[in-house]
Design a protein around this motif. Structure first.
Motif, PDB file in Angstrom:
ATOM      1  N   GLU A 150      22.375 -18.291  13.935  1.00 42.96           N
ATOM      2  CA  GLU A 150      21.571 -19.395  13.420  1.00 42.96           C
ATOM      3  C   GLU A 150      20.114 -19.001  13.214  1.00 42.96           C
ATOM      4  N   MET A 151      19.697 -17.848  13.716  1.00 42.84           N
ATOM      5  CA  MET A 151      18.303 -17.428  13.562  1.00 42.84           C
ATOM      6  C   MET A 151      18.139 -16.006  13.046  1.00 42.84           C
ATOM      7  N   CYS A 152      19.106 -15.119  13.291  1.00 47.08           N
ATOM      8  CA  CYS A 152      18.932 -13.720  12.886  1.00 47.08           C
ATOM      9  C   CYS A 152      19.064 -13.571  11.373  1.00 47.08           C
ATOM     10  N   THR A 153      18.415 -12.545  10.832  1.00 46.96           N
ATOM     11  CA  THR A 153      18.410 -12.319   9.394  1.00 46.96           C
ATOM     12  C   THR A 153      19.383 -11.214   8.995  1.00 46.96           C
ATOM     13  N   ILE A 154      19.779 -11.242   7.732  1.00 46.58           N
ATOM     14  CA  ILE A 154      20.669 -10.202   7.219  1.00 46.58           C
ATOM     15  C   ILE A 154      19.991  -8.835   7.292  1.00 46.58           C
ATOM     16  N   GLY A 155      18.706  -8.783   6.987  1.00 50.37           N
ATOM     17  CA  GLY A 155      17.993  -7.506   7.087  1.00 50.37           C
ATOM     18  C   GLY A 155      17.994  -6.967   8.499  1.00 50.37           C
ATOM     19  N   GLY A 156      17.796  -7.852   9.486  1.00 51.92           N
ATOM     20  CA  GLY A 156      17.851  -7.425  10.873  1.00 51.92           C
ATOM     21  C   GLY A 156      19.245  -6.990  11.277  1.00 51.92           C
ATOM     22  N   ASN A 157      20.261  -7.725  10.783  1.00 47.29           N
ATOM     23  CA  ASN A 157      21.653  -7.330  11.058  1.00 47.29           C
ATOM     24  C   ASN A 157      21.936  -5.935  10.515  1.00 47.29           C
ATOM     25  N   ILE A 158      21.442  -5.659   9.308  1.00 44.17           N
ATOM     26  CA  ILE A 158      21.651  -4.334   8.705  1.00 44.17           C
ATOM     27  C   ILE A 158      20.888  -3.272   9.491  1.00 44.17           C
ATOM     28  N   GLY A 159      19.648  -3.572   9.864  1.00 41.69           N
ATOM     29  CA  GLY A 159      18.828  -2.605  10.582  1.00 41.69           C
ATOM     30  C   GLY A 159      19.423  -2.190  11.914  1.00 41.69           C
ATOM     31  N   THR A 160      20.040  -3.138  12.610  1.00 45.96           N
ATOM     32  CA  THR A 160      20.590  -2.824  13.928  1.00 45.96           C
ATOM     33  C   THR A 160      22.083  -2.550  13.903  1.00 45.96           C
ATOM     34  N   GLY A 161      22.729  -2.737  12.745  1.00 46.59           N
ATOM     35  CA  GLY A 161      24.170  -2.537  12.674  1.00 46.59           C
ATOM     36  C   GLY A 161      24.910  -3.531  13.543  1.00 46.59           C
ATOM     37  N   SER A 162      24.533  -4.798  13.475  1.00 41.99           N
ATOM     38  CA  SER A 162      25.012  -5.799  14.425  1.00 41.99           C
ATOM     39  C   SER A 162      26.494  -6.112  14.257  1.00 41.99           C
ATOM     40  N   GLY A 163      27.036  -6.753  15.281  1.00 40.46           N
ATOM     41  CA  GLY A 163      28.444  -7.114  15.296  1.00 40.46           C
ATOM     42  C   GLY A 163      28.623  -8.612  15.410  1.00 40.46           C
ATOM     43  N   GLY A 164      29.299  -9.043  16.483  1.00 37.89           N
ATOM     44  CA  GLY A 164      29.518 -10.463  16.672  1.00 37.89           C
ATOM     45  C   GLY A 164      30.870 -10.764  17.285  1.00 37.89           C
ATOM     46  N   LEU A 178      27.755  -3.026   0.812  1.00 39.88           N
ATOM     47  CA  LEU A 178      28.205  -2.177  -0.295  1.00 39.88           C
ATOM     48  C   LEU A 178      27.061  -1.391  -0.917  1.00 39.88           C
ATOM     49  N   GLY A 179      25.907  -2.003  -0.991  1.00 36.19           N
ATOM     50  CA  GLY A 179      24.782  -1.340  -1.644  1.00 36.19           C
ATOM     51  C   GLY A 179      23.466  -1.915  -1.167  1.00 36.19           C
ATOM     52  N   LEU A 180      22.396  -1.132  -1.326  1.00 32.44           N
ATOM     53  CA  LEU A 180      21.073  -1.546  -0.874  1.00 32.44           C
ATOM     54  C   LEU A 180      20.008  -1.154  -1.879  1.00 32.44           C
ATOM     55  N   ASP A 181      18.958  -1.945  -1.952  1.00 33.35           N
ATOM     56  CA  ASP A 181      17.699  -1.516  -2.547  1.00 33.35           C
ATOM     57  C   ASP A 181      16.746  -1.266  -1.385  1.00 33.35           C
ATOM     58  N   VAL A 182      16.138  -0.085  -1.361  1.00 31.09           N
ATOM     59  CA  VAL A 182      15.317   0.325  -0.232  1.00 31.09           C
ATOM     60  C   VAL A 182      13.974   0.836  -0.740  1.00 31.09           C
ATOM     61  N   ASP A 204      27.033   9.018   1.235  1.00 31.42           N
ATOM     62  CA  ASP A 204      27.007   7.585   1.508  1.00 31.42           C
ATOM     63  C   ASP A 204      25.670   7.218   2.147  1.00 31.42           C
ATOM     64  N   LEU A 205      24.633   7.108   1.311  1.00 31.46           N
ATOM     65  CA  LEU A 205      23.311   6.779   1.825  1.00 31.46           C
ATOM     66  C   LEU A 205      23.231   5.335   2.302  1.00 31.46           C
ATOM     67  N   THR A 206      24.074   4.481   1.726  1.00 28.13           N
ATOM     68  CA  THR A 206      24.070   3.085   2.175  1.00 28.13           C
ATOM     69  C   THR A 206      24.371   3.010   3.657  1.00 28.13           C
ATOM     70  N   ARG A 207      25.427   3.670   4.076  1.00 28.77           N
ATOM     71  CA  ARG A 207      25.836   3.637   5.487  1.00 28.77           C
ATOM     72  C   ARG A 207      24.769   4.278   6.374  1.00 28.77           C
ATOM     73  N   LEU A 208      24.015   5.214   5.821  1.00 30.46           N
ATOM     74  CA  LEU A 208      22.972   5.877   6.596  1.00 30.46           C
ATOM     75  C   LEU A 208      21.877   4.890   7.002  1.00 30.46           C
ATOM     76  N   PHE A 209      21.555   3.959   6.098  1.00 30.21           N
ATOM     77  CA  PHE A 209      20.496   2.998   6.397  1.00 30.21           C
ATOM     78  C   PHE A 209      20.954   1.913   7.368  1.00 30.21           C
ATOM     79  N   VAL A 210      22.250   1.621   7.379  1.00 28.11           N
ATOM     80  CA  VAL A 210      22.751   0.591   8.291  1.00 28.11           C
ATOM     81  C   VAL A 210      22.665   1.112   9.721  1.00 28.11           C
ATOM     82  N   GLY A 211      21.933   0.400  10.557  1.00 28.84           N
ATOM     83  CA  GLY A 211      21.737   0.835  11.934  1.00 28.84           C
ATOM     84  C   GLY A 211      20.558   1.767  12.139  1.00 28.84           C
ATOM     85  N   SER A 212      19.781   2.026  11.082  1.00 26.50           N
ATOM     86  CA  SER A 212      18.645   2.953  11.205  1.00 26.50           C
ATOM     87  C   SER A 212      17.390   2.274  11.743  1.00 26.50           C
ATOM     88  N   GLU A 213      17.443   0.972  11.962  1.00 30.20           N
ATOM     89  CA  GLU A 213      16.366   0.220  12.616  1.00 30.20           C
ATOM     90  C   GLU A 213      15.028   0.358  11.890  1.00 30.20           C
TER      91      GLU A 213
END
Length: 469
Positions: A150-164, A178-182, A204-213
């Motif tokens: 209810e409060m976290c953002t998609i960008g933060g989820n991508i940065g930390t590689g969040s779950g749930g 699937l894809g990112l603009d960085v 796969d640079l997309t996956r590289l950015f996911v979890g890169s904080e």
């Protein structure tokens, strides 16, 4: 536990020059310099993670504004700390002294939802729950659902590689990006990935950015995969006389080929804390409470099969929900777990150790031994279906000795996770809190390669310095 220092007089000149250059390409309302305001952006929700004093906080609304910030930062060699909602638990969003805090919360547009392609295109500041509800209106589903959805953002989820809660069936955030603009450290804009169902062009640079904080670049747009909206799930609660029996049931459920949409565990300490906080009437005689859910066309039949397995593993009571309202009540108890444990002593350290499912029982038994050793209250709630445990150390932050014991127990829990073949973090990230433990997990060669990647994307080391590596 955070260190916020007032700026020195000589720093004021540097800060003013930085502010002036930022204002050359940003509206005045997007640049915050009042120390009383900037201090409120200094840290996320992690304990034992130092935070510095930001020089300035910037809240851009466009990609071009983010590019201007990064070009300015590169010219002045100014550190940049990207932030979302600051709901993280590893210190990854903590400021460093004299940094630009780049808060992306105002970039909050859902740009596109395509039922045909089953994708959503969003900016990083979109709230997870907002996206989930928007796609749900079109018969679609975005599965990643952190407890803070209810409060976290998609960008933060991508940065930390969040779950749930639903990872046992649907997987984590990385599986839906699937894809990112960085925006890179020098201000250039790079697109990665695709919006097609398939695509294997290049690394796969997309996956590289996911979890890169935020240590490799600033995500400003994301293409996310969607699924058809599943039927309403039904939940079952099973009470066990021991944590070992509950963990044995988890193994039997997964071994039997069942595919629950959720499989969560709460130990006796957590159940008591939730009852004390919310008076929900959970069975305090239990040693472990297991919640299982199915969103299949015939969930009642699936719950009956899992209920039988639980009884065979020693469950003293099995209660299937009859409808969505009862199911939501049970899930609310699980969502309250971390808040309830925080109320026990006022401060918590929330660990995030993931182990193979087969080692889940050993993990919980080990945590219980550690709690006794350090004379602390440690409650465990877990995404049991994927082995992701959240041992939560409850302590009084004003008590120096108890704080020391809390930190030592936290480290011992991580060591236990590694000994059992697990990982130090399943979904919260490394940040500041677990930097030394990352080195222990991946080894010297792994650290060397990760530093080489960091050097390639951020040669000046200005992106979220001091985090991850």
């Amino acid at each position: 536990m955070s260190r916020i220092e007032a700026p020195r007089s000589e720093d004021a000149v540097v800060t003013q020059d930085l502010t002036d250059r930022l204002l050359a390409g940003l509206p005045a309302e997007a640049v915050l310099t009042d120390p009383d305001v900037t201090t409120s952006y200094a840290h996320d929700m992690a304990s034992f993670c130092p935070a510095g004093a930001p020089a300035v906080v910037v809240l851009p609304r466009t990609v071009e504004q983010v590019q201007h910030v990064m070009r300015t930062a590169t010219e002045l060699r100014a550190p940049v700390v990207p932030q979302g909602a600051r709901s993280g638990l590893s210190g990854a969003a903590n400021a460093t002294d004299g940094c630009i805090v780049l808060s992306l919360t105002r970039m909050d547009r859902i740009l596109e939802i395509s039922p045909v392609d089953r994708i959503a295109v969003v900016e990083p500041g979109v709230i997870n729950a907002t996206l989930s509800r928007a796609v749900g209106e079109l018969g679609l589903y975005y599965p990643p659902d952190p407890s803070s959805w209810e409060m976290c953002t998609i960008g933060g989820n991508i940065g930390t590689g969040s779950g749930g809660l639903c990872c046992v069936k649907y997987g984590v955030t990385a599986e839906y990006v699937l894809g990112l603009d960085v925006v890179l450290a020098d201000g250039r804009l790079m697109s990665t990935g695709r919006r097609t169902a398939k695509g294997v062009a290049g690394y796969d640079l997309t996956r590289l950015f996911v979890g890169s904080e935020g240590s490799l670049g600033i995500v400003v747009r994301a293409v996310l995969a969607l699924r058809p909206k599943p039927p309403q799930q039904l939940v079952l609660a099973a009470e066990f006389p021991s944590a070992a029996a509950a963990c044995g049931a988890v193994c039997r459920i997964m071994e039997g080929g069942h595919v629950p949409s959720l499989l969560e565990l709460m130990d006796r300490t957590t159940v008591k804390a939730v009852n004390d906080l919310a008076h929900m009437g959970l069975p305090e005689t239990t040693e472990a409470l297991l919640l299982a859910a199915f969103d299949t066309p015939h969930p009642a039949a699936d719950l009956a099969a899992v209920g039988a397995l639980c009884e065979a593993m020693g469950a003293t009571q099995v209660v299937p929900a009859e409808d969505a309202a009862e199911s939501e009540l049970l899930l609310q108890a699980r969502r309250l777990s971390l808040t309830a444990l925080e109320a026990v002593k006022g401060t918590t350290m929330i660990d995030d150790v993931c182990v193979p499912r087969s080692q889940l029982g050993a993990m919980l038994e080990g945590v219980e031994r550690i709690a006794a050793k350090y004379d602390l209250t440690i409650g465990v709630c877990a995404h049991a279906g994927d082995g992701n445990t959240h041992p939560t150390v409850c302590f009084d932050a004003q008590d120096a000795d108890e704080s020391r014991r809390a930190r030592e127990s936290f480290d011992e829990i991580m060591a236990l996770g590694l000994e059992l073949g697990g990982t130090i973090t399943g979904e919260h990230g490394v940040g500041v809190l677990k930097k030394e433990w990352l080195a222990r997990e991946i080894g010297p060669v792994g650290i060397e390669m990760q530093r080489a990647v960091k050097q390639a994307f951020d040669p000046l080391g200005i992106l979220n310095p001091g985090k991850v590596l």
